[in-house]
Design a protein around this motif. Structure first.
Motif, PDB file in Angstrom:
ATOM      1  N   LEU A  76      29.290  36.376  46.876  1.00 38.71           N
ATOM      2  CA  LEU A  76      30.672  36.757  47.229  1.00 38.71           C
ATOM      3  C   LEU A  76      31.496  36.971  45.957  1.00 38.71           C
ATOM      4  CD1 LEU A  76      31.759  34.523  50.250  1.00 38.71           C
ATOM      5  CD2 LEU A  76      30.451  36.642  50.193  1.00 38.71           C
ATOM      6  N   ILE A  77      32.058  38.151  45.841  1.00 39.04           N
ATOM      7  CA  ILE A  77      32.935  38.400  44.693  1.00 39.04           C
ATOM      8  C   ILE A  77      34.268  38.981  45.156  1.00 39.04           C
ATOM      9  CG2 ILE A  77      31.149  38.608  42.909  1.00 39.04           C
ATOM     10  CD1 ILE A  77      31.410  41.671  43.294  1.00 39.04           C
ATOM     11  N   SER A  78      35.257  38.876  44.293  1.00 40.36           N
ATOM     12  CA  SER A  78      36.611  39.254  44.692  1.00 40.36           C
ATOM     13  C   SER A  78      36.768  40.765  44.816  1.00 40.36           C
ATOM     14  CB  SER A  78      37.613  38.741  43.660  1.00 40.36           C
ATOM     15  OG  SER A  78      37.695  37.346  43.749  1.00 40.36           O
ATOM     16  N   ALA A  79      37.532  41.148  45.832  1.00 41.91           N
ATOM     17  CA  ALA A  79      37.978  42.525  45.949  1.00 41.91           C
ATOM     18  C   ALA A  79      39.411  42.555  45.396  1.00 41.91           C
ATOM     19  CB  ALA A  79      37.936  42.966  47.393  1.00 41.91           C
ATOM     20  N   PRO A  81      42.517  43.373  47.151  1.00 41.97           N
ATOM     21  CA  PRO A  81      43.138  43.837  48.402  1.00 41.97           C
ATOM     22  C   PRO A  81      44.565  44.359  48.228  1.00 41.97           C
ATOM     23  CG  PRO A  81      42.975  41.441  48.389  1.00 41.97           C
ATOM     24  CD  PRO A  81      42.177  41.935  47.224  1.00 41.97           C
ATOM     25  N   LEU A  82      45.273  43.897  47.202  1.00 42.08           N
ATOM     26  CA  LEU A  82      46.653  44.373  47.010  1.00 42.08           C
ATOM     27  C   LEU A  82      46.707  45.583  46.082  1.00 42.08           C
ATOM     28  CD1 LEU A  82      48.757  41.109  46.401  1.00 42.08           C
ATOM     29  CD2 LEU A  82      47.843  42.010  48.531  1.00 42.08           C
ATOM     30  N   ASN A  83      45.561  45.918  45.487  1.00 47.00           N
ATOM     31  CA  ASN A  83      45.561  46.913  44.412  1.00 47.00           C
ATOM     32  C   ASN A  83      46.652  46.515  43.403  1.00 47.00           C
ATOM     33  OD1 ASN A  83      45.119  49.196  42.874  1.00 47.00           O
ATOM     34  ND2 ASN A  83      46.336  50.528  44.199  1.00 47.00           N
ATOM     35  N   SER A 135      40.716  34.870  48.036  1.00 48.78           N
ATOM     36  CA  SER A 135      39.882  34.987  49.239  1.00 48.78           C
ATOM     37  C   SER A 135      38.477  34.425  49.028  1.00 48.78           C
ATOM     38  CB  SER A 135      39.752  36.445  49.659  1.00 48.78           C
ATOM     39  OG  SER A 135      41.006  36.968  50.006  1.00 48.78           O
ATOM     40  N   VAL A 136      37.877  34.679  47.858  1.00 48.85           N
ATOM     41  CA  VAL A 136      36.498  34.235  47.649  1.00 48.85           C
ATOM     42  C   VAL A 136      36.429  32.711  47.571  1.00 48.85           C
ATOM     43  CG1 VAL A 136      34.564  34.222  46.020  1.00 48.85           C
ATOM     44  CG2 VAL A 136      35.720  36.365  46.573  1.00 48.85           C
TER      45      VAL A 136
ATOM     46  N   ALA B 245      54.315  44.491  43.455  1.00 50.46           N
ATOM     47  CA  ALA B 245      52.897  44.165  43.272  1.00 50.46           C
ATOM     48  C   ALA B 245      52.411  43.134  44.282  1.00 50.46           C
ATOM     49  CB  ALA B 245      52.661  43.643  41.852  1.00 50.46           C
ATOM     50  N   LYS B 247      53.079  42.713  47.360  1.00 50.50           N
ATOM     51  CA  LYS B 247      52.915  43.212  48.738  1.00 50.50           C
ATOM     52  C   LYS B 247      53.394  42.164  49.752  1.00 50.50           C
ATOM     53  CE  LYS B 247      50.997  47.040  47.363  1.00 50.50           C
ATOM     54  NZ  LYS B 247      49.606  47.256  46.971  1.00 50.50           N
ATOM     55  N   PHE B 256      47.864  44.151  56.609  1.00 51.87           N
ATOM     56  CA  PHE B 256      46.780  43.244  56.193  1.00 51.87           C
ATOM     57  C   PHE B 256      46.255  42.376  57.334  1.00 51.87           C
ATOM     58  CE2 PHE B 256      48.821  42.978  51.693  1.00 51.87           C
ATOM     59  CZ  PHE B 256      48.210  44.163  51.332  1.00 51.87           C
ATOM     60  N   GLY B 312      41.065  37.094  54.732  1.00 53.79           N
ATOM     61  CA  GLY B 312      40.464  37.092  53.396  1.00 53.79           C
ATOM     62  C   GLY B 312      39.702  38.384  53.175  1.00 53.79           C
ATOM     63  N   VAL B 313      39.779  38.906  51.958  1.00 54.20           N
ATOM     64  CA  VAL B 313      39.073  40.145  51.635  1.00 54.20           C
ATOM     65  C   VAL B 313      38.165  39.881  50.443  1.00 54.20           C
ATOM     66  CG1 VAL B 313      39.335  42.558  50.950  1.00 54.20           C
ATOM     67  CG2 VAL B 313      41.046  41.505  52.423  1.00 54.20           C
ATOM     68  N   TYR B 314      36.893  40.179  50.591  1.00 51.89           N
ATOM     69  CA  TYR B 314      35.967  39.981  49.478  1.00 51.89           C
ATOM     70  C   TYR B 314      34.800  40.938  49.651  1.00 51.89           C
ATOM     71  CZ  TYR B 314      34.209  37.111  53.295  1.00 51.89           C
ATOM     72  OH  TYR B 314      33.827  36.666  54.522  1.00 51.89           O
ATOM     73  N   GLN B 315      34.011  41.076  48.601  1.00 46.56           N
ATOM     74  CA  GLN B 315      32.834  41.922  48.713  1.00 46.56           C
ATOM     75  C   GLN B 315      31.583  41.103  48.445  1.00 46.56           C
ATOM     76  OE1 GLN B 315      33.383  45.119  45.909  1.00 46.56           O
ATOM     77  NE2 GLN B 315      34.956  44.025  44.788  1.00 46.56           N
ATOM     78  N   THR B 316      30.473  41.639  48.891  1.00 51.06           N
ATOM     79  CA  THR B 316      29.207  40.972  48.654  1.00 51.06           C
ATOM     80  C   THR B 316      28.438  41.762  47.610  1.00 51.06           C
ATOM     81  OG1 THR B 316      29.262  40.369  50.962  1.00 51.06           O
ATOM     82  CG2 THR B 316      27.220  39.943  49.784  1.00 51.06           C
ATOM     83  N   GLN B 317      28.130  41.062  46.539  1.00 51.68           N
ATOM     84  CA  GLN B 317      27.486  41.692  45.391  1.00 51.68           C
ATOM     85  C   GLN B 317      25.978  41.644  45.598  1.00 51.68           C
ATOM     86  OE1 GLN B 317      27.674  39.108  41.990  1.00 51.68           O
ATOM     87  NE2 GLN B 317      28.128  40.777  40.603  1.00 51.68           N
TER      88      GLN B 317
END
Lengths: 289, 342
Positions: A76-79, A81-83, A135-136, B245, B247, B256, B312-317
Motif C-alpha cells: 500500500l502506497i500513498s496516492a 487525492p487532493l492533488n 490514508s495508507v 490546497a 480542499k 470525496f 481513504g485513497v491509496y494505491q497498491t504497488q
C-alpha cells in the motif's frame, strides 16, 4: 492538527543523531558518545538514559522475536487525492522521505511474536513525514487491528508521530482517526487487548485517536506526548508552560497513561501484560487456575 | 452589516438602487425601469459571485460574525429545549451545548459547539474551543440517548479543540479519541451538521455519525488554513493558497465521499437569512431521522462503521524487489539489538 506541532520540531534531536559519523551528541546531557555504544545500548544514552528515536525496523527488532515477523500490506502506497498544491507537491515529499528512510510509508504492520505470544503489530516511523497519518497509515493500522479480531490475537501499536493527521491528504487524514478508532471499538468487542506504546513524539491526531485508546498505555521515558504542540499552547494561553509539560512523566502524574517504561524493560513488560490479559495464551501456558 | 471585501462591488450597486429609490420618491420621477434592471443585475451578479467563491472567500463567510450558530438553530428549529450540563466528573464546558428537544414530533438530543457572537459571549464560550470535559459531557449525553433510542443531532462549529495547559492535563486527546470510538457504537441515529467551522479533531470529536451534512459555505479541515500556511509556506500570508490546497469546502468533501449532503444557503450566506437556513436544516433533520430510525441499533452501528471504514485513497504497488525481511534489512541497529536484554 499537525498545526499544533508546527514550530516545535521534536526531530531536531533525532536528525542530529542519525549517525553520519562515528559520534553523536546526546540532546539531553550533551555528552559526545560513540555511535556503536549507543546502538549496543538499545539507542539509550549510556550517560543519561535519554531514549533516542528508533526507526520502525529497529523497533520491530527490539520487540518481536527474531525470525517471526511477517510484514503485511507492504504494497500500500500513498496516492495524492487532493492533488496537493503546496511549495512542495505531495509526491515530491513522499519520494524525499522514502529515500531518506528506506520505507515506503510511515508505518510498518505485520504479524509476529512477543516472547512467543502472537500479536498483530504496528509501528509508525517518526522520520517519515513526521510519522503522520494519511490514508495508507490509517488503512494499514485498521487492517492491523482487524487481523487481531480475525486471528483472535492481541494488537500492539508503537506510535511515534510529531505530525498527527497528515496535512497533505486533508480530511482523508482526519477521517483515519475515526476509522482506526472504529476498528478498535470492534477489537474491544471481540475481547482482544490493545497495548498502545507512545514514543517520542506522539502528537495531534495520532494521539487523539488510536494511540490514546489502548487498554494499556505505556510511554517511553521523557517522550513528548500531547494533543496540541507546546508552542501553540504557549501562544494561546500566554503563560509559561510548567516544568516537564507534555512529557511522559507529566502525563503519568496527571493520570493519562498507565506506565512510563524504560526501553530495556518494554518487551518483557508487554509480555507480562499480555500473559494476564490474553486469555487464549493463558490457557496455553497453563497459568490458569 | 459590514460587507466582506469581495462583496463590496455588489454593495455599491445595492447602494445605488437605494439612492435611486429615494430620489424617485423625493423628486417624484419614475425610475422603476432602471431600478428593475439594476435589481435584476444585482441578483444575477450575486448568484454568480456566491456560486463561484474561492475557498478563502467561503472561509470568511463560514467565520462571519453574524453567521447563525448552534443556539440560533436550536431556537429556530427545535421546541422545548432543555439544556443539560456537566460531565459528572470535572465540570461543565460552555463551549459545547447539549440538551433534549423535540422536532417534527421526534424527541431528540442536540449537541453542538457554540462560538459566541459578542466579546462577552465569546469569552464565556471560549470561542467554541472545548476542553476535555466538553467532549465528555457530549459523550455522556449521547450514550444516554443511545440507551433510550433517542436520535442525536450534532452541530459542528469550532476552530478546534482548545490548546491549553489544563486541557492537556485533563487528557484532550484521550477525550476526543474516546468519543471517536464510542460514537461508533451508539445504537441510535447520529446526524451531524457542519454549520460553520469544522476545525480538525475538535470538530470530529462530535462528528462521527450516520450522515454528515455540510452547509454550502462551511469548511471542514484537518488543519486550519492559517496553520497549514505557517507550516508549509512559513508565512500566514499564504492562507488563501492553503485554503485552496486543503480542499476543505463542502463541494470538495462531497466529491470525496466524506460528506453525504450539502445544504444550499440563502444567497450570500446563512447570515443573510438565518430563518430560511434553519428551515432548510429542519426539513433535513426530520427527513433523516425518519430515514435512519427504520434501521435498528445494530444495523446503524454496522452502517456507521462501514461508512468510515471505507474512507481513504491509496494505491497498491507491484512489488518488484524482494521484500526485506526482518533479519536481512539494511537499515537498522547492530546485531546486539536482537540479543536478549537483561
Amino acid at each position: 492538527m499537525s498545526f499544533f506541532g508546527s514550530k516545535f520540531n521534536p526531530f531536531q534531536t533525532s536528525k542530529r543523531k542519525i549517525p553520519d559519523g562515528l559520534f553523536s551528541k546526546c540532546p539531553k546531557c550533551s555528552q559526545t558518545i560513540y555511535n556503536k555504544e549507543i546502538d549496543a545500548n538499545l539507542k539509550i544514552c549510556p550517560k543519561c538514559e535519554y531514549h533516542f528515536t528508533l526507526g520502525a525496523w529497529e523497533r520491530i527488532n527490539l520487540m518481536i522475536d527474531k525470525g517471526t515477523f511477517v510484514e503485511m500490506d507492504k504494497s500500500l502506497i500513498s496516492a495524492d487525492p487532493l492533488n496537493f498544491q503546496g511549495p512542495k507537491t505531495y509526491p515530491q515529499k513522499l519520494s524525499e522521505d522514502q529515500e531518506a528512510t528506506g520505507l515506503n510509508e510511515a508505518v510498518i504492520c505485520g504479524l509476529g511474536n512477543i516472547m512467543s505470544i502472537p500479536v498483530s503489530f504496528g509501528v509508525t516511523d517518526s522520520r517519515f513525514i513526521m510519522g503522520s497519518m494519511g490514508s495508507v497509515v490509517g488503512e494499514k493500522l485498521t487492517r492491523c487491528i482487524e487481523r487481531g479480531i480475525e486471528k483472535k490475537i492481541p494488537v500492539v501499536i508503537v506510535s511515534g508521530s510529531g505530525g498527527g493527521a497528515r496535512m497533505y491528504e486533508g480530511c482523508f487524514s482526519l477521517m483515519q482517526m475515526a476509522k482506526t478508532s472504529g476498528a478498535l471499538s470492534r477489537l474491544s468487542e471481540a475481547g482482544m487487548p490493545f497495548i498502545s506504546i507512545l514514543t517520542n513524539p506522539t502528537m495531534g491526531g495520532v494521539l487523539a485517536s488510536f494511540a490514546s485508546l489502548g487498554d494499556i498505555i505505556i510511554a517511553e521515558p521523557d517522550a513528548l506526548i500531547g494533543f496540541a504542540g507546546p508552542r501553540v499552547i504557549a501562544q494561546t494561553v500566554r503563560q509559561e508552560l510548567p516544568e516537564g509539560f507534555q512529557k511522559s512523566e507529566y502525563l503519568l502524574k496527571h493520570g493519562n497513561i498507565d506506565r512510563v517504561t524504560n526501553r530495556r524493560n518494554l518487551t518483557q513488560e508487554v509480555f507480562q501484560i499480555l500473559q494476564v490479559l490474553y486469555q487464549e495464551n493463558r490457557k496455553e501456558v497453563g497459568i490458569e487456575n | 452589516m459590514e460587507p466582506l471585501d469581495f462583496e463590496k462591488p455588489l454593495m455599491e450597486i445595492e447602494k445605488n438602487i437605494v439612492q435611486l429609490k429615494e430620489k424617485a420618491l423625493n423628486e417624484k420621477i419614475d425610475f422603476s425601469e432602471t431600478i428593475a434592471v439594476l435589481e435584476k443585475e444585482v441578483i444575477e451578479k450575486k448568484k454568480q459571485l456566491y456560486r463561484n467563491l474561492s475557498p478563502d472567500q467561503r472561509l470568511k463567510i463560514a467565520r462571519h460574525p453574524n453567521r447563525p450558530n448552534t443556539l440560533d438553530y436550536i431556537s429556530f428549529i427545535f421546541k422545548d429545549f432543555i439544556e443539560l450540563h456537566g460531565d459528572r466528573v470535572f465540570g461543565d464546558d460552555n463551549a459545547i451545548i447539549a440538551g433534549l428537544a423535540t422536532v417534527g414530533g421526534h424527541g431528540v438530543v442536540v449537541i453542538g459547539q457554540q462560538k459566541g457572537k459578542d466579546t462577552k459571549e465569546k469569552l464565556f464560550r471560549n470561542f467554541g474551543m472545548a476542553h476535555p470535559e466538553g467532549y465528555r459531557k457530549a459523550l455522556r449525553i449521547m450514550q444516554m440517548a443511545s440507551r433510550f433510542q433517542v436520535p442525536i443531532i450534532s452541530f459542528i462549529d469550532t476552530p478546534g479543540a482548545f490548546p491549553g495547559i489544563s486541557a492537556e492535563e485533563r487528557g484532550q486527546a484521550s477525550a476526543i479519541a474516546v468519543n471517536l470510538r464510542e460514537m461508533m457504537s451508539l445504537k441510535t441515529p447520529v446526524i451531524c451538521y457542519v454549520i460553520g467551522e469544522g476545525g480538525s479533531g475538535g470538530a470530529l470529536g462530535i462528528a462521527v455519525g450516520d450522515k454528515i451534512v455540510m452547509l454550502e459555505h462551511a469548511y471542514y479541515s484537518v488543519i486550519s488554513p492559517e496553520g497549514c500556511a505557517a507550516i508549509l509556506w512559513k508565512t500566514a500570508t499564504k492562507t488563501p493558497e492553503a485554503a485552496q490546497a486543503l480542499k476543505m469546502t463542502a463541494t470538495d468533501l462531497h466529491a470525496f465521499g466524506i460528506v453525504d449532503e450539502i445544504l444550499e444557503e440563502p444567497l450570500g450566506g446563512a447570515h443573510r437569512n438565518p430563518q430560511e437556513m434553519a428551515q432548510t436544516i429542519k426539513l433535513s433533520i426530520i427527513q433523516t431521522i425518519e430515514e435512519f430510525s427504520r434501521l435498528g441499533g445494530e444495523a446503524l452501528i454496522r452502517h456507521r462503521q462501514e461508512k468510515f471504514r471505507q474512507i481513504g485513497v491509496y494505491q497498491t504497488q507491484a512489488l518488484s524487489q524482494p521484500s526485506v525481511s526482518q533479519t536481512e534489512m539494511e537499515i537498522g541497529p547492530s546485531p546486539a539489538f536482537n540479543k536478549p536484554v537483561e
